[in-house]
Design an enzyme around this catalytic site. Sequence first.
Site, PDB file in Angstrom:
ATOM      1  N   ARG A 161       0.902  -1.520   0.290  1.00 28.62           N
ATOM      2  CA  ARG A 161      -0.540  -0.021  -0.197  1.00 28.62           C
ATOM      3  C   ARG A 161       0.855   1.596  -0.097  1.00 28.62           C
ATOM      4  O   ARG A 161       0.729   2.202  -0.094  1.00 28.62           O
ATOM      5  CB  ARG A 161      -0.855   0.190   1.198  1.00 28.62           C
ATOM      6  CG  ARG A 161      -2.295  -0.737   1.273  1.00 28.62           C
ATOM      7  CD  ARG A 161      -2.614  -0.915   1.761  1.00 28.62           C
ATOM      8  NE  ARG A 161      -1.818  -2.048   2.880  1.00 28.62           N
ATOM      9  CZ  ARG A 161      -2.866  -2.583   4.181  1.00 28.62           C
ATOM     10  NH1 ARG A 161      -4.018  -1.988   4.595  1.00 28.62           N
ATOM     11  NH2 ARG A 161      -2.138  -3.293   5.047  1.00 28.62           N
ATOM     12  N   HIS A 206      -1.293  -4.735  -3.168  1.00 29.22           N
ATOM     13  CA  HIS A 206      -2.815  -3.650  -3.511  1.00 29.22           C
ATOM     14  C   HIS A 206      -2.204  -2.775  -4.877  1.00 29.22           C
ATOM     15  O   HIS A 206      -2.680  -2.184  -5.611  1.00 29.22           O
ATOM     16  CB  HIS A 206      -1.515  -3.012  -2.791  1.00 29.22           C
ATOM     17  CG  HIS A 206      -2.949  -1.319  -2.704  1.00 29.22           C
ATOM     18  ND1 HIS A 206      -4.740  -1.800  -2.041  1.00 29.22           N
ATOM     19  CD2 HIS A 206      -2.467  -0.460  -2.759  1.00 29.22           C
ATOM     20  CE1 HIS A 206      -4.857  -0.797  -2.260  1.00 29.22           C
ATOM     21  NE2 HIS A 206      -3.289   0.665  -2.649  1.00 29.22           N
ATOM     22  N   LYS A 251     -14.257   7.119  -2.087  1.00 29.19           N
ATOM     23  CA  LYS A 251     -13.397   7.110  -0.876  1.00 29.19           C
ATOM     24  C   LYS A 251     -12.505   7.944   0.020  1.00 29.19           C
ATOM     25  O   LYS A 251     -11.806   8.284  -0.851  1.00 29.19           O
ATOM     26  CB  LYS A 251     -12.955   5.099  -0.171  1.00 29.19           C
ATOM     27  CG  LYS A 251     -12.749   5.589   1.415  1.00 29.19           C
ATOM     28  CD  LYS A 251     -11.770   4.144   1.242  1.00 29.19           C
ATOM     29  CE  LYS A 251     -10.195   3.587   1.034  1.00 29.19           C
ATOM     30  NZ  LYS A 251      -9.750   2.845   1.883  1.00 29.19           N
ATOM     31  N   THR A 296      -8.919  -2.871   8.990  1.00 35.18           N
ATOM     32  CA  THR A 296      -9.456  -2.320  10.238  1.00 35.18           C
ATOM     33  C   THR A 296     -10.757  -3.221   9.730  1.00 35.18           C
ATOM     34  O   THR A 296     -11.545  -3.168  10.965  1.00 35.18           O
ATOM     35  CB  THR A 296      -8.874  -1.679  10.324  1.00 35.18           C
ATOM     36  OG1 THR A 296      -9.483  -0.701   9.201  1.00 35.18           O
ATOM     37  CG2 THR A 296      -7.534  -0.717  10.983  1.00 35.18           C
TER      38      THR A 296
HETATM   39  C1  R5P Z   1      -6.348   0.388   0.484  1.00 39.28           C
HETATM   40  O1  R5P Z   1      -7.358   1.113  -0.167  1.00 39.28           O
HETATM   41  C2  R5P Z   1      -7.404  -0.991   0.594  1.00 39.28           C
HETATM   42  O2  R5P Z   1      -6.885  -0.947  -0.738  1.00 39.28           O
HETATM   43  C3  R5P Z   1      -8.183  -1.500   1.862  1.00 39.28           C
HETATM   44  O3  R5P Z   1      -8.972  -0.847   1.333  1.00 39.28           O
HETATM   45  C4  R5P Z   1      -7.837  -0.645   2.792  1.00 39.28           C
HETATM   46  O4  R5P Z   1      -6.130  -1.873   2.815  1.00 39.28           O
HETATM   47  C5  R5P Z   1      -8.690  -0.954   3.567  1.00 39.28           C
HETATM   48  O5  R5P Z   1      -8.107  -0.961   4.927  1.00 39.28           O
HETATM   49  P1  R5P Z   1      -8.831  -0.674   6.338  1.00 39.28           P
HETATM   50  O6  R5P Z   1      -9.491  -2.337   6.070  1.00 39.28           O
HETATM   51  O7  R5P Z   1      -8.131  -0.792   7.737  1.00 39.28           O
HETATM   52  O8  R5P Z   1     -10.213  -0.368   5.796  1.00 39.28           O
END
Ligand code: R5P
Length: 298
Positions: free
Chosen positions: A93, A127, A188, A220
């Site tokens: 990421r 990712h 988002k 998370t």
């Molecule tokens: C971020 O852009 C990734 O694609 C996931 O959406 C993210 O890592 C999910 O993290 P969390 O479950 O903490 O929101």
Amino acid sequence: MAIVLSDYPAGLEVARELRLEVIGVHEKEFPDGELYVRVLDPEKIKSNNVVVFSTMYPRQEKALLKTLLAIDAARRAGAVSVTTVIPYLAYARQDKVFLPGEPVSGGLVTVLLKSAGADLLLTVDVHSTRVLEPFQNRAVNILISDLLVARALNYLDKPIVVAPDKGALERACYAARAHGLTCDFLVKQRDRITGEISYAPREISVRGSDVVLVDDIISTGGTVAEATRMLLSRGARRVVIAATHGLLVGDAMRRLEESGAYRILLANTLSIKHAHPLVEYVDISSRISTELKRLLGI
Ligand code: R5P
């Protein structure tokens, strides 16, 4: 020849499917926390192609170090080539400098793997493919969202495949195309300091429809839980969450339960599995075997 590190026991199944001989490996941790890896039959490796199977969750740093040690051991034992299979490539990421002063962690991980002696890297739904650049065209990223959506179809009727952010759109649309479904995305916003998630208003027509929400990682649970809540509040009938890597840290499971998700589908890319009535695993080993077979020409 295959070296299967304890972090990825599913590698044994892939090795068996491909009829690769599994070489024993001794792994241990010294009292001070340093790691040790020893290939038990190094003479079998000499002049052979070797596949090292590992994955990077949980204990990402230890898993990475053990993988580097195993690659180095295979090289020193005379392997002709080393292919590394890491279904969950951690740190991906951080694929660029977002805030001044940051490193590019994902790129550094692949530089380390290459420097240790890996010729080829095979990973699953990374990712960001940007982190694979050090391997140039010698890295393969397998998309498996179509397999997750195939399982979601056991529960849903002609779902819309939705990405919880634009970054996940490619994997969502890939799965949608495979099943003749439509795909869409949400917008988002994440506070880079607090990590808090919010969704910007965007027209997305889900009223009365089933939805499968496709993402790469659930950490998370904030992203998919918030997205599920929003889709249900806009009239979606049922939302199934389909994510490749289910880290599910801390309170993630409680968040997902409270979001109203109908089911949570995860791929078996990690060395841990979460036992929960909402969670179901999809075995992706044969997809890895097929790709590996193609890559190794066996
Ligand atoms: C971020 O852009 C990734 O694609 C996931 O959406 C993210 O890592 C999910 O993290 P969390 O479950 O903490 O929101």
